[in-house]
Enzyme design. Structure first.
Site, PDB file in Angstrom:
ATOM      1  N   ASN A  10       5.698 -57.761  24.460  1.00 48.51           N
ATOM      2  CA  ASN A  10       6.974 -57.473  25.114  1.00 48.51           C
ATOM      3  C   ASN A  10       6.871 -57.992  26.544  1.00 48.51           C
ATOM      4  OD1 ASN A  10       9.217 -56.427  26.342  1.00 48.51           O
ATOM      5  ND2 ASN A  10       8.644 -54.267  26.056  1.00 48.51           N
ATOM      6  N   LYS A  12       9.112 -58.032  28.758  1.00 52.05           N
ATOM      7  CA  LYS A  12       9.961 -57.248  29.675  1.00 52.05           C
ATOM      8  C   LYS A  12      10.752 -58.186  30.595  1.00 52.05           C
ATOM      9  CE  LYS A  12       6.801 -53.405  29.134  1.00 52.05           C
ATOM     10  NZ  LYS A  12       6.307 -52.133  29.640  1.00 52.05           N
ATOM     11  N   HIS A  96      13.144 -49.029  23.282  1.00 49.03           N
ATOM     12  CA  HIS A  96      11.972 -49.059  24.165  1.00 49.03           C
ATOM     13  C   HIS A  96      12.098 -47.960  25.213  1.00 49.03           C
ATOM     14  CE1 HIS A  96       9.146 -50.336  27.240  1.00 49.03           C
ATOM     15  NE2 HIS A  96       8.487 -50.893  26.245  1.00 49.03           N
ATOM     16  N   GLU A  98      11.706 -47.940  28.271  1.00 51.13           N
ATOM     17  CA  GLU A  98      12.474 -48.287  29.487  1.00 51.13           C
ATOM     18  C   GLU A  98      13.970 -48.278  29.216  1.00 51.13           C
ATOM     19  OE1 GLU A  98      10.059 -51.751  30.089  1.00 51.13           O
ATOM     20  OE2 GLU A  98       8.402 -50.361  30.379  1.00 51.13           O
ATOM     21  N   GLU A 168       4.859 -45.633  21.308  1.00 49.50           N
ATOM     22  CA  GLU A 168       4.472 -45.929  22.689  1.00 49.50           C
ATOM     23  C   GLU A 168       4.621 -44.657  23.521  1.00 49.50           C
ATOM     24  OE1 GLU A 168       4.848 -50.362  23.672  1.00 49.50           O
ATOM     25  OE2 GLU A 168       6.864 -49.566  23.838  1.00 49.50           O
ATOM     26  N   GLY A 174       2.186 -49.065  31.040  1.00 51.84           N
ATOM     27  CA  GLY A 174       2.074 -49.647  32.369  1.00 51.84           C
ATOM     28  C   GLY A 174       1.253 -48.821  33.339  1.00 51.84           C
ATOM     29  N   SER A 214      -0.675 -49.727  27.534  1.00 49.41           N
ATOM     30  CA  SER A 214      -1.918 -50.161  28.187  1.00 49.41           C
ATOM     31  C   SER A 214      -2.944 -50.730  27.199  1.00 49.41           C
ATOM     32  CB  SER A 214      -2.523 -49.016  29.019  1.00 49.41           C
ATOM     33  OG  SER A 214      -1.617 -48.647  30.055  1.00 49.41           O
TER      34      SER A 214
HETATM   35  P1  13P Z   1       1.880 -52.017  28.864  1.00 47.65           P
HETATM   36  O1  13P Z   1       1.048 -52.724  27.802  1.00 47.65           O
HETATM   37  O2  13P Z   1       2.061 -52.822  30.094  1.00 47.65           O
HETATM   38  O3  13P Z   1       1.406 -50.624  29.082  1.00 47.65           O
HETATM   39  O4  13P Z   1       3.367 -51.892  28.231  1.00 47.65           O
HETATM   40  C1  13P Z   1       3.524 -51.372  26.949  1.00 47.65           C
HETATM   41  C2  13P Z   1       4.912 -51.591  26.532  1.00 47.65           C
HETATM   42  O5  13P Z   1       5.837 -51.004  27.057  1.00 47.65           O
HETATM   43  C3  13P Z   1       5.155 -52.560  25.450  1.00 47.65           C
HETATM   44  O6  13P Z   1       6.452 -52.461  24.969  1.00 47.65           O
END
Ligand code: 13P
Length: 253
Positions: A10, A12, A96, A98, A168, A174, A214
């Site tokens: 992803n 983002k 997701h 976010e 997740e 993150g 992560s």
């Molecule tokens: P990170 O791998 O940066 O923690 O992000 C995970 C994520 O949100 C994947 O969709």
């Protein structure tokens, strides 16, 4: 039942068309001999075409990070599933963390987006996961249950069978804090038993449930060795071909 491993990146809100093309070209080289593993990347909508062109012939699927529930109309700023499909996407990333927590998307809206994606011929990748306060309050299973029940509401068994799930935990996204393999496996096993009871054994056996939060090349193999973890949805570590290829290698270990 063996489920084919699936590693998804992803991207983002990173990588405009030029950077997406550069990363796609590097992934095409580094993942050329990866073996029996499915790979997908989710660029920002503006970089979908560049990513598709750069990875052409590499067996790397491209998906859209979000869709609107309507196909066309007066919805300035949105992208529809049908247009993402026309642009060459295979998958739609939906729900997701976010989208839920920064943009306030509800379980019900995410469920509508699952329907819109299927209607357009996109394969949904539905993200679920609890926040830290929810985990500390002992609500993990209740939250997962609610997100699955509403996110998949109204789908036929055959449609549910086309969905990929991504667990997740919000506190692991993150942050550099990964769920331990045992913590992740516990929730993945719950998701699989929920699928078995709510739908059918074949859906529980065949649905791929990815872990995200992560994931790095250094922890991928241990997470992916868990019986109910079928792959990874990777954020930060998907922005470098070296680290993403390291995670793909971890799926083979
Ligand atoms: P990170 O791998 O940066 O923690 O992000 C995970 C994520 O949100 C994947 O969709």
């Amino acid at each position: 039942m063996s489920r084919r491993p699936f590693i998804a990146g992803n991207w983002k809100l990173n990588l405009g068309p030029a950077a997406a093309a550069a990363l796609g070209a590097e992934l095409k080289v580094r993942l050329a001999a990866r073996g029996d593993i499915d790979v997908a990347v989710f660029p920002t909508a503006l970089s979908i075409t560049a990513a598709l062109q750069a990875t052409e012939g590499a067996g790397i699927s491209v998906g859209v990070q979000n869709v609107y529930v309507e196909a066309t109309g007066a919805f300035t700023g949105e992208n529809s599933a049908a247009m993402a499909r026309e642009a060459g996407c295979t998958y739609a990333l939906l729900g997701h963390s976010e989208r839920r927590h920064v943009f306030g998307e509800s379980d019900a809206l995410i469920g509508q987006k699952v329907h819109a994606s299927l209607a357009a011929g996109l394969l949904p990748m539905l993200c679920i996961g609890e926040t830290l306060p929810e985990r500390e309050a002992g609500q993990v299973e209740a939250v997962i249950h609610r997100q699955l029940e509403t996110g998949l509401a109204g789908l036929s068994e055959a449609q549910v069978g086309t969905v990929t799930l991504a667990y997740e935990p919000v506190w692991a996204i993150g942050t550099g804090v990964t769920a331990s393999p045992e913590q992740a496996q516990e929730v993945h096993a719950f998701i699989r038993s929920w699928l078995r009871e709510r739908y059918a054994p074949w859906i529980a056996d065949e649905t791929r449930v990815l872990y995200g939060g992560s994931v790095k090349a250094s922890n991928a193999a241990e997470l992916l060795s868990q019986p109910d973890i079928d792959g990874a949805l990777v954020g930060g570590a998907a922005l470098s071909a070296v680290s993403f290829a390291g995670i793909v290698a971890g799926a083979l270990a």
